[in-house]
Design a protein around this motif. Structure first.
Motif, PDB file in Angstrom:
ATOM      1  N   TYR A  18       8.836 -23.407  29.571  1.00 24.22           N
ATOM      2  CA  TYR A  18       7.794 -23.105  30.567  1.00 24.22           C
ATOM      3  C   TYR A  18       6.548 -23.959  30.336  1.00 24.22           C
ATOM      4  O   TYR A  18       5.924 -24.440  31.291  1.00 24.22           O
ATOM      5  CB  TYR A  18       7.427 -21.619  30.552  1.00 24.22           C
ATOM      6  CG  TYR A  18       8.412 -20.738  31.264  1.00 24.22           C
ATOM      7  CD1 TYR A  18       8.796 -21.006  32.569  1.00 24.22           C
ATOM      8  CD2 TYR A  18       8.949 -19.620  30.634  1.00 24.22           C
ATOM      9  CE1 TYR A  18       9.702 -20.185  33.226  1.00 24.22           C
ATOM     10  CE2 TYR A  18       9.864 -18.801  31.284  1.00 24.22           C
ATOM     11  CZ  TYR A  18      10.239 -19.095  32.578  1.00 24.22           C
ATOM     12  OH  TYR A  18      11.136 -18.298  33.220  1.00 24.22           O
ATOM     13  N   VAL A  19       6.169 -24.177  29.064  1.00 24.09           N
ATOM     14  CA  VAL A  19       5.002 -25.002  28.768  1.00 24.09           C
ATOM     15  C   VAL A  19       5.267 -26.445  29.199  1.00 24.09           C
ATOM     16  O   VAL A  19       4.412 -27.106  29.803  1.00 24.09           O
ATOM     17  CB  VAL A  19       4.659 -24.909  27.258  1.00 24.09           C
ATOM     18  CG1 VAL A  19       3.628 -25.958  26.863  1.00 24.09           C
ATOM     19  CG2 VAL A  19       4.134 -23.524  26.913  1.00 24.09           C
ATOM     20  N   ILE A  20       6.474 -26.950  28.911  1.00 23.20           N
ATOM     21  CA  ILE A  20       6.834 -28.318  29.318  1.00 23.20           C
ATOM     22  C   ILE A  20       6.815 -28.432  30.846  1.00 23.20           C
ATOM     23  O   ILE A  20       6.248 -29.386  31.405  1.00 23.20           O
ATOM     24  CB  ILE A  20       8.207 -28.714  28.725  1.00 23.20           C
ATOM     25  CG1 ILE A  20       8.096 -28.845  27.205  1.00 23.20           C
ATOM     26  CG2 ILE A  20       8.701 -30.013  29.339  1.00 23.20           C
ATOM     27  CD1 ILE A  20       9.429 -29.030  26.502  1.00 23.20           C
ATOM     28  N   ILE A  21       7.409 -27.463  31.520  1.00 29.22           N
ATOM     29  CA  ILE A  21       7.417 -27.463  32.993  1.00 29.22           C
ATOM     30  C   ILE A  21       5.983 -27.382  33.529  1.00 29.22           C
ATOM     31  O   ILE A  21       5.626 -28.066  34.496  1.00 29.22           O
ATOM     32  CB  ILE A  21       8.295 -26.309  33.529  1.00 29.22           C
ATOM     33  CG1 ILE A  21       9.764 -26.618  33.226  1.00 29.22           C
ATOM     34  CG2 ILE A  21       8.095 -26.128  35.024  1.00 29.22           C
ATOM     35  CD1 ILE A  21      10.710 -25.478  33.570  1.00 29.22           C
ATOM     36  N   PHE A  22       5.127 -26.588  32.886  1.00 35.89           N
ATOM     37  CA  PHE A  22       3.732 -26.464  33.315  1.00 35.89           C
ATOM     38  C   PHE A  22       3.034 -27.819  33.237  1.00 35.89           C
ATOM     39  O   PHE A  22       2.340 -28.236  34.174  1.00 35.89           O
ATOM     40  CB  PHE A  22       3.012 -25.425  32.453  1.00 35.89           C
ATOM     41  CG  PHE A  22       1.542 -25.376  32.703  1.00 35.89           C
ATOM     42  CD1 PHE A  22       1.033 -24.762  33.843  1.00 35.89           C
ATOM     43  CD2 PHE A  22       0.650 -25.961  31.799  1.00 35.89           C
ATOM     44  CE1 PHE A  22      -0.335 -24.720  34.069  1.00 35.89           C
ATOM     45  CE2 PHE A  22      -0.700 -25.933  32.034  1.00 35.89           C
ATOM     46  CZ  PHE A  22      -1.200 -25.306  33.169  1.00 35.89           C
ATOM     47  N   PHE A  23       3.215 -28.537  32.126  1.00 31.68           N
ATOM     48  CA  PHE A  23       2.554 -29.842  31.972  1.00 31.68           C
ATOM     49  C   PHE A  23       3.115 -30.870  32.955  1.00 31.68           C
ATOM     50  O   PHE A  23       2.373 -31.696  33.494  1.00 31.68           O
ATOM     51  CB  PHE A  23       2.679 -30.346  30.522  1.00 31.68           C
ATOM     52  CG  PHE A  23       1.714 -29.660  29.589  1.00 31.68           C
ATOM     53  CD1 PHE A  23       0.347 -29.814  29.745  1.00 31.68           C
ATOM     54  CD2 PHE A  23       2.176 -28.860  28.548  1.00 31.68           C
ATOM     55  CE1 PHE A  23      -0.537 -29.177  28.893  1.00 31.68           C
ATOM     56  CE2 PHE A  23       1.296 -28.223  27.697  1.00 31.68           C
ATOM     57  CZ  PHE A  23      -0.071 -28.376  27.868  1.00 31.68           C
ATOM     58  N   ILE A  24       4.421 -30.815  33.228  1.00 32.15           N
ATOM     59  CA  ILE A  24       5.015 -31.732  34.212  1.00 32.15           C
ATOM     60  C   ILE A  24       4.432 -31.457  35.596  1.00 32.15           C
ATOM     61  O   ILE A  24       4.022 -32.386  36.314  1.00 32.15           O
ATOM     62  CB  ILE A  24       6.557 -31.611  34.203  1.00 32.15           C
ATOM     63  CG1 ILE A  24       7.126 -32.169  32.896  1.00 32.15           C
ATOM     64  CG2 ILE A  24       7.164 -32.342  35.403  1.00 32.15           C
ATOM     65  CD1 ILE A  24       8.614 -31.920  32.721  1.00 32.15           C
ATOM     66  N   GLN A  25       4.354 -30.187  35.974  1.00 36.74           N
ATOM     67  CA  GLN A  25       3.799 -29.831  37.282  1.00 36.74           C
ATOM     68  C   GLN A  25       2.317 -30.193  37.367  1.00 36.74           C
ATOM     69  O   GLN A  25       1.839 -30.655  38.410  1.00 36.74           O
ATOM     70  CB  GLN A  25       3.997 -28.341  37.563  1.00 36.74           C
ATOM     71  CG  GLN A  25       5.428 -27.992  37.912  1.00 36.74           C
ATOM     72  CD  GLN A  25       5.595 -26.502  38.178  1.00 36.74           C
ATOM     73  OE1 GLN A  25       4.760 -25.684  37.784  1.00 36.74           O
ATOM     74  NE2 GLN A  25       6.687 -26.144  38.840  1.00 36.74           N
TER      75      GLN A  25
END
Length: 149
Positions: A18-25
């Motif tokens: 979720y943290v990785i997806i948050f930074f990508i978004q």
């Protein structure tokens, strides 16, 4: 306890995803904001109304330059004068040739009509019937009376 550790590991992995997806978004949102800002700046540079005004002013300036060139050009006036004279001379010659023949015919007819009148009425006939050309026929009246013409 073993189940708790596996649960914590799974939750940790989910949290990490979720943290990785948050930074990508977040990076995608910032990138789209930059693209929108660039497009806005690009569109601000090219304002359609300003371009239309610029084109219209340029056209007006060109029209004025052409108008000044045409009205002030001695060369253009000379060319127009020569072209007009080249075309008018043959027309003038043709007109004068035809009108000369027609005038001669009318004069001969007028002389015949004057001769058919009694001598004492000839001058009054010329003055009444030929008011614009009477000066020519009054000069010829003596020759008409003496049958020279």
């Amino acid at each position: 306890m073993n189940n708790e550790i596996i649960t914590w590991i799974i939750q940790g992995v989910f949290l990490l995803v979720y943290v990785i997806i948050f930074f990508i978004q977040k990076s995608q949102i910032e990138s789209s904001k930059q693209i929108n800002a660039s497009m806005k700046n690009f569109m601000d540079i090219f304002k359609i109304d300003e371009l239309k005004k610029y084109v219209q002013l340029k056209e007006e300036r060109i029209n004025m330059q052409v108008k000044d060139f045409v009205s002030n050009s001695q060369e253009l006036k000379r060319i127009a004068f020569e072209a007009t004279n080249e075309n008018i001379e043959p027309l003038k010659k043709m007109y004068f040739d035809q009108m000369g023949e027609e005038h001669n015919e009318l004069i001969l007819f007028a002389i015949a009509a004057i001769k058919s009148q009694p001598e004492e009425e000839r001058q009054s006939l010329i003055e009444r019937g030929l008011p614009k050309t009477k000066r020519y026929f009054l000069k010829m009246l003596d020759d008409i009376n003496n049958d020279v013409i």
